[in-house]
Design an enzyme around this catalytic site. Structure first.
Site, short mmCIF file in Angstrom:
data_model
loop_
_atom_site.label_atom_id
_atom_site.label_comp_id
_atom_site.label_asym_id
_atom_site.label_seq_id
_atom_site.Cartn_x
_atom_site.Cartn_y
_atom_site.Cartn_z
CG ASP A 32 -1.98 -1.05 1.17
OD1 ASP A 32 -2.21 -1.57 0.07
OD2 ASP A 32 -2.58 -1.35 2.21
CG ASP A 51 -12.27 -3.57 -1.34
OD1 ASP A 51 -11.40 -4.42 -1.59
OD2 ASP A 51 -12.05 -2.35 -1.37
#
Lengths: 201, 267
Positions: B12, B131
Site C-alpha cells: 500500500d 472489496d
C-alpha cells in the site's frame, strides 16, 4: 554498441523488455515498425496486442523484416511476437511473417483462459537460448493461443496446460518464446543474456 | 505440470512510501516502494500488487515515478491500482511499466470502463478488485451462501471499503467477467487485517463462478492460510501484506511450506 530494435506495433508495456535487454548489456531502442531495419544488430518482436491488428501494422514492413531476418540478423519473438513468425491465427484474420509454416491455435479445455502465471518448461531440444536453463524451470505466461509449427524440429520447449503446447522455438537466427522472459525472474534474465551473447558475436 | 499457485505481496503506497507496518524495520529506506519491491522479488514473490491508497490527483506524478522505478528494479509481473478512473489513467500506468491495472470503485460506478480497458490493452491487463463484506440480512435477488456461521450474501463496498453499494459481489464478478475482467482480486473486509485466515467461503464461491484467475486477499496470518486459499478457496493466487512486511513469514518460508504440502509452487 550492439543495437537492438524493439518493434512497437501496438499499445502496451514495452518498457519492461527494454529495461531487461539493457540489464543484459544490449542497447535497446523502442522503434516504430517502419524504421530502417537494416541498422539493427538484432530485432525483438514484443508480445503485446492482437494478431489481426499486429498483422496490419506490420504489413507495410513485412518484406523488409523478412529480408533482414533471412540475412541472418537475430530476432527474438515474444508471445504474440512468436505467433507472428507463423502464417495465420485462430485469433482473427491477417497474415503473419510466415518465417515458419504453421498456424496459431487457441488453448482448449476446461482450464482458465488466458493461461496466465508461472508454468514450467519441458526442454525438448537443447539450444543456445536455453544455456544454463534447467528442464522444468518456471517462466511467466500470459496468452490464449500458441503456435503449431509444421516443422516440429524447430520446437525447443513445450509446456503443459490444458494440453501440451509449443512454448519456445529456435532455428538458426530465429528465436521465439511463448512466455515473457522479461517477466520471468532470473530464468528469463538468463535467456535474455543468452540472446545477448548470440547477438554480440 | 499445471500452473503454479502465485504468492503475491501487496504494497500500500501513499505519498511515495509504503505503509502498513513496515516501520519496525527502521531502515533508512524501509518505506521505499522500489526497494521493497526488489526485496520481495529477490525473495521469490511471484508477482506484486501496488495500491495507491491516497489516489488523489496530485499524487499521480509520484505514483508514475514509483511504477517506473519498480519496473526498472524487478523482472516479475506487477499490478497497480488505486484511483484509476479512465483509460488515460490506465495508459499512463501501463506505459510507465506496470503489467496490469486494478480497478475497483470506478468499475462499479462505470462498468463500461472494464470493456474499454480490455479492448485497448487486452483482457489480461484488467484486474477487477472487489472489496466484499458478509451481509446477514438475506434479500431476494442476492446469491445466498450457506456458510459455517449461517446464510449470508456478500456485499460490494467501494471507496476503500467505506461505502456499501447494495451490489452482490458474486453477481458483480460474473458481470465484470463478461465485460472483460481478466482477473479478480477479492478482498474480504471481514478478514482484512485480522490474520485469522482468508474468507474461504467468499473466495470459493467467487472462484467457482468465474473462468478467470482469482486472487484471494484479506486475513492471511499463517502459512496454513495460504494453503487453504488454494485447496478450500480454489484461489489461483494468494495476496498478503502484513505477514510479509513484518517478516513474520518471509516469502520463501511460505513457499517451502506449500511445496511440502504438495502445492505446485514456482521454485
Amino acid at each position: 554498441m550492439t543495437q537492438v530494435f524493439i518493434l512497437d506495433y501496438g499499445v502496451g508495456n514495452l518498457l519492461s523488455l527494454k529495461v531487461a535487454l539493457e540489464k543484459v548489456g544490449l542497447n535497446a531502442k523502442i522503434t516504430p515498425p517502419d524504421t530502417q531495419l537494416k541498422k539493427a544488430d538484432a530485432i525483438t518482436l514484443p508480445g503485446v496486442g492482437n494478431f489481426t491488428a499486429a498483422s496490419k501494422s506490420l504489413a507495410p514492413v513485412k518484406s523488409d523484416l523478412v529480408n533482414v531476418v533471412q540475412d541472418g540478423v537475430p530476432i527474438l519473438g515474444i508471445c504474440l511476437g512468436l505467433q507472428l513468425f507463423f502464417q495465420t491465427s485462430e485469433e482473427g484474420p491477417g497474415e503473419g511473417l510466415a518465417l515458419f509454416k504453421g498456424k496459431n491455435i487457441r488453448l482448449k479445455g476446461n482450464l482458465k483462459i488466458p493461461h496466465m502465471g508461472w508454468n514450467s518448461l519441458r526442454i525438448v531440444k537443447q539450444n543456445e537460448l536455453f544455456d544454463g536453463v534447467s528442464d522444468g524451470a518456471y517462466v511467466y505466461f500470459v496468452h490464449s493461443l500458441y503456435p503449431e509449427p509444421e516443422d516440429k524440429t524447430i520446437i525447443c520447449a513445450q509446456t503443459e496446460y490444458s494440453n501440451l503446447f509449443t512454448s519456445a522455438v529456435a532455428d538458426k537466427n530465429i528465436f521465439g518464446t511463448q512466455f515473457h522472459p522479461e517477466k520471468s525472474g532470473d530464468v528469463g534474465l538468463q535467456i535474455l543474456q543468452n540472446f545477448a551473447r548470440i547477438v554480440s558475436r | 505440470m499445471p500452473l503454479a499457485k502465485r504468492i503475491i505481496p501487496c504494497l500500500d503506497v501513499t505519498g511515495g512510501c509504503v505503509v502498513k507496518g513496515i516501520n519496525f524495520l527502521n531502515l533508512k529506506n524501509a518505506g521505499d516502494p522500489v526497494e521493497l519491491a526488489k526485496r520481495y522479488s529477490d525473495a521469490g514473490a511471484d508477482e506484486l500488487v501496488f495500491l495507491d491508497i491516497t489516489a488523489s490527483s496530485d499524487n499521480r506524478e509520484t505514483l508514475r515515478d514509483i511504477v517506473e522505478g519498480v519496473a526498472k528494479a524487478i523482472n516479475i509481473p506487477f499490478t497497480v491500482g488505486g484511483g484509476i478512473r479512465t483509460t488515460a489513467d490506465a495508459r499512463l500506468i501501463l506505459c510507465s511499466g506496470a503489467d496490469k491495472v486494478s480497478v475497483n470503485t470506478a468499475a462499479v460506478q462505470n462498468p463500461d470502463l472494464i470493456t474499454k480497458l480490455a479492448d485497448l490493452f487486452g483482457q489480461q491487463c484488467v484486474v477487477v478488485a472487489i472489496d466484499a463484506k458478509r451481509n446477514r440480512k438475506i434479500e431476494q435477488g442476492k446469491v445466498t451462501i450457506q456458510t459455517s456461521t449461517g446464510p449470508v450474501w456478500f456485499e460490494v463496498y467501494t471507496y476503500g471499503g467505506r461505502k456499501p453499494t447494495g451490489i452482490d459481489a458474486l453477481q458483480w464478478a460474473t458481470r465484470a467477467m463478461k465485460l472483460g475482467a481478466g482477473e479478480f482480486l477479492v478482498t474480504s473486509m471481514d478478514r482484512d487485517g485480522t490474520e485469522d485466515g482468508y474468507d474461504l467461503e467468499l473466495t470459493r464461491a467467487l472462484s467457482e463462478r468465474v473462468t478467470v484467475p482469482v486472487i484471494a486477499s484479506g486475513g492471511a496470518g499463517r502459512p496454513e492460510h495460504f494453503l487453504e486459499a488454494f485447496t478450500k478457496g480454489k484461489a489461483d493466487a494468494a495476496l498478503a501484506a502484513s505477514v510479509f512486511h513484518y517478516n513474520k513469514y518471509p516469502v520463501p518460508v511460505i513457499k517451502e511450506y506449500l511445496r511440502k504440502q504438495g502445492v505446485i509452487i514456482r521454485s
